[in-house]
Design an enzyme around this catalytic site. Structure first.
Site, mmCIF file in Angstrom:
data_model
loop_
_atom_site.group_PDB
_atom_site.id
_atom_site.type_symbol
_atom_site.label_atom_id
_atom_site.label_comp_id
_atom_site.label_asym_id
_atom_site.label_seq_id
_atom_site.Cartn_x
_atom_site.Cartn_y
_atom_site.Cartn_z
ATOM 1 N N CYS A 2 25.367 55.751 69.898
ATOM 2 C CA CYS A 2 24.043 55.016 68.843
ATOM 3 C C CYS A 2 23.709 54.335 70.234
ATOM 4 C CB CYS A 2 25.391 54.113 68.348
ATOM 5 S SG CYS A 2 26.121 55.463 66.760
ATOM 6 N N HIS B 205 21.494 48.437 65.144
ATOM 7 C CA HIS B 205 21.435 49.496 64.671
ATOM 8 C C HIS B 205 21.820 50.007 63.473
ATOM 9 C CE1 HIS B 205 23.696 53.295 65.206
ATOM 10 N NE2 HIS B 205 24.596 53.077 65.496
ATOM 11 N N ASN C 50 22.642 56.837 59.543
ATOM 12 C CA ASN C 50 22.968 55.974 60.623
ATOM 13 C C ASN C 50 22.809 57.856 61.536
ATOM 14 O OD1 ASN C 50 23.814 56.065 63.181
ATOM 15 N ND2 ASN C 50 26.113 55.535 63.086
HETATM 16 N N1 ACO Z 1 33.285 59.158 49.386
HETATM 17 C C1 ACO Z 1 34.997 59.577 48.717
HETATM 18 N N2 ACO Z 1 35.910 58.721 49.619
HETATM 19 C C2 ACO Z 1 35.978 58.375 51.127
HETATM 20 C C3 ACO Z 1 34.802 59.133 51.654
HETATM 21 C C4 ACO Z 1 34.199 59.521 50.506
HETATM 22 N N3 ACO Z 1 32.803 59.999 51.585
HETATM 23 N N4 ACO Z 1 35.165 58.924 52.686
HETATM 24 C C5 ACO Z 1 36.576 57.879 52.945
HETATM 25 N N5 ACO Z 1 36.938 58.285 51.532
HETATM 26 C C6 ACO Z 1 38.565 57.812 51.247
HETATM 27 C C7 ACO Z 1 39.279 58.068 52.289
HETATM 28 O O1 ACO Z 1 39.586 58.517 51.855
HETATM 29 C C8 ACO Z 1 40.093 57.107 51.944
HETATM 30 O O2 ACO Z 1 41.020 57.370 50.915
HETATM 31 P P1 ACO Z 1 43.029 57.055 50.754
HETATM 32 O O3 ACO Z 1 43.023 55.596 50.800
HETATM 33 O O4 ACO Z 1 42.743 58.035 49.770
HETATM 34 O O5 ACO Z 1 43.041 58.128 51.974
HETATM 35 C C9 ACO Z 1 39.606 55.844 51.545
HETATM 36 O O6 ACO Z 1 38.303 56.367 50.764
HETATM 37 C C10 ACO Z 1 39.477 54.862 52.050
HETATM 38 O O7 ACO Z 1 38.752 55.648 53.419
HETATM 39 P P2 ACO Z 1 38.174 54.106 55.038
HETATM 40 O O8 ACO Z 1 38.317 55.187 55.924
HETATM 41 O O9 ACO Z 1 39.524 53.318 54.874
HETATM 42 O O10 ACO Z 1 37.114 53.743 54.072
HETATM 43 P P3 ACO Z 1 36.437 52.217 54.726
HETATM 44 O O11 ACO Z 1 36.566 51.080 53.392
HETATM 45 O O12 ACO Z 1 36.945 52.122 56.661
HETATM 46 O O13 ACO Z 1 34.805 52.959 54.898
HETATM 47 C C11 ACO Z 1 34.221 53.804 56.554
HETATM 48 C C12 ACO Z 1 34.888 54.087 55.675
HETATM 49 C C13 ACO Z 1 32.565 53.653 55.731
HETATM 50 C C14 ACO Z 1 33.382 54.627 57.653
HETATM 51 C C15 ACO Z 1 33.277 51.989 57.295
HETATM 52 O O14 ACO Z 1 35.336 52.190 58.374
HETATM 53 C C16 ACO Z 1 32.983 52.299 58.364
HETATM 54 O O15 ACO Z 1 31.613 52.392 57.986
HETATM 55 N N6 ACO Z 1 32.896 52.089 59.081
HETATM 56 C C17 ACO Z 1 32.168 52.473 60.986
HETATM 57 C C18 ACO Z 1 32.046 53.163 61.193
HETATM 58 C C19 ACO Z 1 30.305 53.570 61.346
HETATM 59 O O16 ACO Z 1 29.378 53.293 60.906
HETATM 60 N N7 ACO Z 1 30.511 54.736 63.051
HETATM 61 C C20 ACO Z 1 29.348 55.002 62.626
HETATM 62 C C21 ACO Z 1 28.836 55.343 64.886
HETATM 63 S S1 ACO Z 1 29.702 53.468 64.805
HETATM 64 C C22 ACO Z 1 28.301 52.471 64.966
HETATM 65 O O17 ACO Z 1 27.831 53.195 64.421
HETATM 66 C C23 ACO Z 1 28.649 51.040 65.123
#
Ligand code: ACO
Length: 323
Positions: free
Chosen positions: A113, A250, A280
């Site tokens: 990214c 980004h 993304n």
């Molecule tokens: N729909 C519904 N529920 C979901 C989904 C979905 N698509 N994906 C995960 N969940 C659930 C999980 O299973 C979990 O359930 P549980 O509590 O029963 O185990 C719950 O939601 C919470 O999951 P988390 O992963 O802890 O959720 P979080 O609040 O951290 O959000 C996310 C996840 C959106 C991926 C967040 O962590 C994020 O945006 N991180 C940055 C990652 C990113 O952007 N990466 C891109 C590349 S790096 C960059 O560009 C910066």
């Protein structure tokens, strides 16, 4: 001194738009969950037979058109991608051929990214060293091909697309009033490899593999690293956050973007946001967002534009540009 001036930008998105509702019919997710956690509403997905080089070529052609330059005037193509057409040769060489170019150099840069920020920094250094007078810097991805479409925690986050800028060597006084790239900063920390990677490759499994991510951990690193690298880059140029006309981050997640904007004390109307429409698109996200803000007249000549990104590696960085 030599400065790399942005002469034009362009972008291309595949025709097919996929909504959150459509994804919710395939995996256990909902529009509400995706919008709340990420700000994403739709993404574009490449058609069968539409490759990264195709998207890149279309974005590059538009950038050249806007710059009023013929492809034959380009000395160097730097293509940032983690989804190349093939393991080798570099996808940049396919773009070179598509544009009808038979001279100069073409190569890929891989920093996930952060790829576009890395690509701009590389092209800028080569222009300032006199290795090239003009360059096309492209970010192009088909992440849809490396997603596990059964993994709801990753497949909802990404999209396909491409964006490009044309750089040309110009002259400046070495002050922040110069037009062009004023400063860049690049970082990486390979110890964080396991937070975001693709579980395959030619040297290990031979096949390309799928994207794997510890989203929450990536999120934490993003907020800290981005705030630090932005400060470092502003310092290099001798500018304060108040000097920024536009933050073009980004586009990974609206919450990360809002966090960075807040740390800089920028009001949200100075932050370019496309993650809602594009999701993304990895290395393509910054030039896609740049193109949107230039096309609608927000970014204008003389404006100070800050680009920042973090991605797999981990890698992260920033570029400060006077447009
Ligand atoms: N729909 C519904 N529920 C979901 C989904 C979905 N698509 N994906 C995960 N969940 C659930 C999980 O299973 C979990 O359930 P549980 O509590 O029963 O185990 C719950 O939601 C919470 O999951 P988390 O992963 O802890 O959720 P979080 O609040 O951290 O959000 C996310 C996840 C959106 C991926 C967040 O962590 C994020 O945006 N991180 C940055 C990652 C990113 O952007 N990466 C891109 C590349 S790096 C960059 O560009 C910066």
């Amino acid at each position: 001194m030599i400065r790399s001036v942005v002469e034009g930008c362009g972008a291309y998105l595949p025709e097919r738009v996929v909504t959150n509702e459509e994804l919710a019919r395939k995996v256990d997710t909902s529009d509400e969950w995706i919008v709340q956690r990420t700000g994403i509403r739709t993404r574009h997905i490449a058609a069968e037979g539409e490759f990264t080089s195709h998207l890149a070529t279309r974005a590059a052609s538009r950038a050249l058109e806007r710059a009023g330059m013929a492809a034959s005037a380009i000395d160097m193509i730097v293509l940032a991608t983690s989804t190349p057409d093939q393991t080798f040769p570099a996808t940049a060489t396919a773009v070179q051929a598509n544009l009808g170019l038979t001279r100069g150099a073409a190569f890929d840069v891989q920093a996930v990214c952060s790829g576009f920020v890395y690509g701009l920094a590389v092209a800028d250094s080569m222009i300032r060293n006199g290795m090239a007078g003009t360059a096309l810097v492209i970010g192009a991805e088909t992440f849809s091909r490396i997603l596990d479409w059964n993994d709801r925690s990753t497949c909802v986050l990404f999209g396909d697309g491409a964006g490009a800028v044309v750089l040309r060597a110009g002259h400046g006084q070495g002050t922040p009033d110069d037009r062009g790239i004023l400063a860049s900063t690049l970082h990486s920390d390979g110890r964080q490899h396991d937070l975001l990677y693709v579980d395959g490759g030619p040297s290990t499994t031979r096949t390309a593999g799928y994207l794997r991510m510890q989203g929450r951990e990536v999120f934490k690193h993003a907020v800290t690293n981005l705030a630090a690298v932005v400060g470092e880059t502003l310092n290099k140029a001798g500018l304060k956050p108040e000097a920024i006309d536009w933050l073009v981050p980004h586009q990974a997640n609206k919450r990360i973007i809002d966090g960075t904007g807040r740390k800089l004390g920028l009001s949200s109307d100075k932050v370019v946001l496309t993650v809602d429409r594009h999701a993304n698109t990895s290395a393509a996200s910054i030039p896609l967002a740049l193109d949107a803000a230039v096309a609608d007249g927000r970014i204008r000549r003389g404006h100070v534009v800050l680009l920042e990104a973090m991605g797999g590696g981990l890698t992260w960085g920033a570029n400060l540009i006077r447009w």
